[in-house]
Design an enzyme around this catalytic site. Structure first.
Site, PDB file in Angstrom:
ATOM      1  N   GLU A 180      10.468   1.693  10.066  1.00  0.00           N
ATOM      2  CA  GLU A 180      11.489   2.715   9.834  1.00  0.00           C
ATOM      3  C   GLU A 180      10.785   4.058   9.959  1.00  0.00           C
ATOM      4  OE1 GLU A 180      13.628   5.523   8.681  1.00  0.00           O
ATOM      5  OE2 GLU A 180      13.120   4.817   6.673  1.00  0.00           O
ATOM      6  N   LYS A 238       0.849  -1.191   0.000  1.00  0.00           N
ATOM      7  CA  LYS A 238       0.000   0.000   0.000  1.00  0.00           C
ATOM      8  C   LYS A 238       0.884   1.241   0.000  1.00  0.00           C
ATOM      9  CE  LYS A 238      -1.649   2.835   2.910  1.00  0.00           C
ATOM     10  NZ  LYS A 238      -1.644   4.142   2.194  1.00  0.00           N
ATOM     11  N   GLY A 284       7.352   5.369   7.831  1.00  0.00           N
ATOM     12  CA  GLY A 284       6.447   6.505   8.011  1.00  0.00           C
ATOM     13  C   GLY A 284       6.601   7.108   9.394  1.00  0.00           C
ATOM     14  N   SER A 285       5.507   7.637   9.926  1.00  0.00           N
ATOM     15  CA  SER A 285       5.611   8.384  11.180  1.00  0.00           C
ATOM     16  C   SER A 285       5.551   7.470  12.395  1.00  0.00           C
ATOM     17  CB  SER A 285       4.480   9.413  11.268  1.00  0.00           C
ATOM     18  OG  SER A 285       3.267   8.746  11.563  1.00  0.00           O
ATOM     19  N   THR A 326       1.904   6.664  13.507  1.00  0.00           N
ATOM     20  CA  THR A 326       1.260   5.572  12.765  1.00  0.00           C
ATOM     21  C   THR A 326       1.838   4.229  13.207  1.00  0.00           C
ATOM     22  OG1 THR A 326       0.999   7.065  10.897  1.00  0.00           O
ATOM     23  CG2 THR A 326       0.671   4.740  10.449  1.00  0.00           C
ATOM     24  N   ALA A 327       3.143   4.208  13.469  1.00  0.00           N
ATOM     25  CA  ALA A 327       3.799   2.964  13.889  1.00  0.00           C
ATOM     26  C   ALA A 327       3.245   2.448  15.214  1.00  0.00           C
ATOM     27  CB  ALA A 327       5.301   3.183  14.007  1.00  0.00           C
ATOM     28  N   GLU A 354      10.140  16.242  14.642  1.00  0.00           N
ATOM     29  CA  GLU A 354      10.514  16.146  13.230  1.00  0.00           C
ATOM     30  C   GLU A 354       9.671  17.123  12.415  1.00  0.00           C
ATOM     31  OE1 GLU A 354      11.602  12.659  10.156  1.00  0.00           O
ATOM     32  OE2 GLU A 354       9.610  12.465  11.011  1.00  0.00           O
ATOM     33  N   CYS A 405      13.844  11.134   5.675  1.00  0.00           N
ATOM     34  CA  CYS A 405      13.971  10.843   7.112  1.00  0.00           C
ATOM     35  C   CYS A 405      15.409  11.002   7.590  1.00  0.00           C
ATOM     36  CB  CYS A 405      13.440   9.456   7.428  1.00  0.00           C
ATOM     37  SG  CYS A 405      14.151   8.195   6.367  1.00  0.00           S
TER      38      CYS A 405
END
Length: 489
Positions: A255, A180, A233-234, A237-238, A393, A289
């Site tokens: 990551e 996705k 991603g962020s 979300t992780a 970030e 990143c």
């Protein structure tokens, strides 16, 4: 009016079981350099993910029983096909993401090609372990087998580059995948799907479901038949992925973000250090990143460094990404631009000095780009370590510069954030470079350079920057299940 404008728009379709499948509803995707809708992306959910997982499950027995050499040849063919279309992919990536055509041509698409070639090669060179126990008359050895259906969720900053960094090792190891991509940057993934059959990838080995994280991503993470999830991603979300996948005991590779320091000692070679640190701050609009966002400069050279850094940053041209003379393209979205600008406003409110860029220098854009999401490279000085600009970030063309006195002090300050992805150290003292590198809480440390990558070596972060590593050996270990076999003779 919505249907009227969809005629001229690019409309993407999910790729499931080797076929393009239309979706019942779609989301708008914007061209960041103009602010216009230019593409419609499937708004997939449970149903589409279900179909994709089923296709991947059905394809697994045949794909996993192929030899590494057979899979390797297919990966190499796919790499050739993408490389042959490099210009079309670069144009699409630039338009979809806002990055400059120069960056897409030089970095994104060549790296996507290299990802397939690299894992096509590395899969042929792994060996398993064996030990003997003569006193027991036993020999032990390990074997590795693919795990099953891998769920791969990739971000919007380096769309094809990071998607292929997951797909290549997953299928090289014999897994099948449901991927996705970000709903904001799905075009190059869709273009890649068109090449899979020609490359010899059997139907169902690579399935791509487009849509949002909340719907499509969630359905993938929660699916009981998807034992592994690789996500870039962020951190936020992780956390959600970790919670949702916990009941299924899924294997995760995460990551996440970074708040990466550059530490510049007074014996650094500034002729190398300044252009590289400007690049590490503003490349890809600062949307990598691994970008530098906290620059610690030893006090003796602080004012000279600042002056030269700002002069160099001001040379970077911002504008239409398809213009090959441009250095800084558009940020990904209107919301993201607003968020990045707000950090600069907060810094000013806290008494920091904005030396160039946002709100200080005029931004002149070509006529067609005035509604685009642009921002000048911005340098902020005298930011307090506890400021949100030094802790969170920002993920835009913004970097903060502060002075330090001693090695001991700067290591402590560099480590004083929740992230630990990458760091750079600039010094001509070899002993110091090693000392500092060892003490930084960071998955990657570059000294006197930035973003020089050997894909053989582990990639990933510490602390809130993620879990797990990816690379030749690490990706192989993540995407395979190891078994220990003992034989008594």
């Amino acid at each position: 009016p919505r249907m009227a404008h969809s005629k001229a728009l690019l409309v993407l379709e999910n790729f499931i079981g080797g076929k393009f499948v239309p979706c019942s509803s779609y989301i708008d995707s914007y061209n960041p350099s103009t602010g216009d809708v230019y593409c419609r992306v499937p708004d997939s959910g449970k149903e589409e993910v279900e179909a994709a997982v089923k296709a991947a499950k059905d394809a697994f027995p045949i794909w996993s029983s192929k030899s590494p050499l057979e899979r390797s040849q297919i990966l190499n063919k796919l790499a050739d096909l993408i490389e042959y279309e490099l210009e079309a992919f670069a144009q699409a990536e630039s338009k979809d993401q806002g990055k400059t055509i120069t960056f897409a041509r030089a970095v994104d698409i060549p790296r996507a090609v290299h990802n397939f070639r690299f894992f096509a090669s590395s899969i042929l060179h792994h060996v398993t372990e064996c030990t003997e126990m003569p006193t027991m008359g036993c020999v032990h050895y390990t074997s590795r087998a693919p795990v099953g259906v891998a769920g791969l969720i990739s971000p919007w900053n380096l769309p094809l580059y990071l998607l292929t960094w997951k797909i290549a090792p997953a299928i090289a190891c014999g897994n099948t995948v449901v991927a996705k991509p970000s709903e904001m940057t799905s075009v190059t993934a869709w273009m890649m799907c068109k090449l899979l059959e020609k490359a010899g990838v059997p139907p169902g080995v690579v399935n791509v479901v487009f849509g949002t994280g909340a719907k499509a991503g969630e359905a993938l993470v929660c699916h009981p038949d998807v034992p592994l999830i690789s996500f870039t991603g962020s951190t936020l979300t992780a956390q959600r992925i970790t919670e949702k996948s916990a009941p299924h005991c899924k294997r995760l590779s995460l990551e996440l973000g970074g708040k990466n320091p550059a530490i510049i000692f007074d014996d650094a070679d500034l002729s190398q250090c300044i252009p590289t640190t400007v690049r590490s701050s503003f490349a890809n609009q600062g949307e990598i990143c691994l970008c530098t966002s906290r620059i610690f400069v030893q006090r003796g050279i602080y004012s000279e460094f600042l002056k030269r850094f700002v002069a160099e940053a001001k040379k970077w041209k911002t504008g239409n990404p398809s213009d090959p003379t441009i250095d800084v393209g558009a940020l990904i979205s209107k919301e993201h631009l607003e968020k990045v600008r707000n950090y600069v406003k907060k810094a000013q409110a806290e008494g920091a000095r904005v030396l160039c860029g946002e709100g200080v220098d005029p931004l002149a854009l070509p006529l067609g780009n005035q509604k685009g999401y642009f921002m000048l490279p911005t340098v902020i000085a005298e930011v307090k370590d506890e400021s949100c600009c030094m802790q969170e970030e920002i993920f835009g063309p913004v970097t903060c510069m502060v002075a330090f006195d001693t090695e001991e002090e700067v290591i402590k300050r560099a480590n004083s954030v929740k992230y630990g992805l990458a760091a750079t150290v600039w010094s001509s003292n070899v002993g110091r470079v090693h000392r500092v590198a060892h003490r930084l809480q960071s998955g990657l440390v570059w000294t006197n350079c930035w973003l020089v990558r050997d894909l053989n070596l582990p990639f990933g972060g510490m602390k809130a920057s993620g879990i797990g590593r990816e690379g030749a050996k690490d990706s192989y270990e993540f995407f395979t299940e190891v078994k220990t076999i003992t034989i008594k003779h």
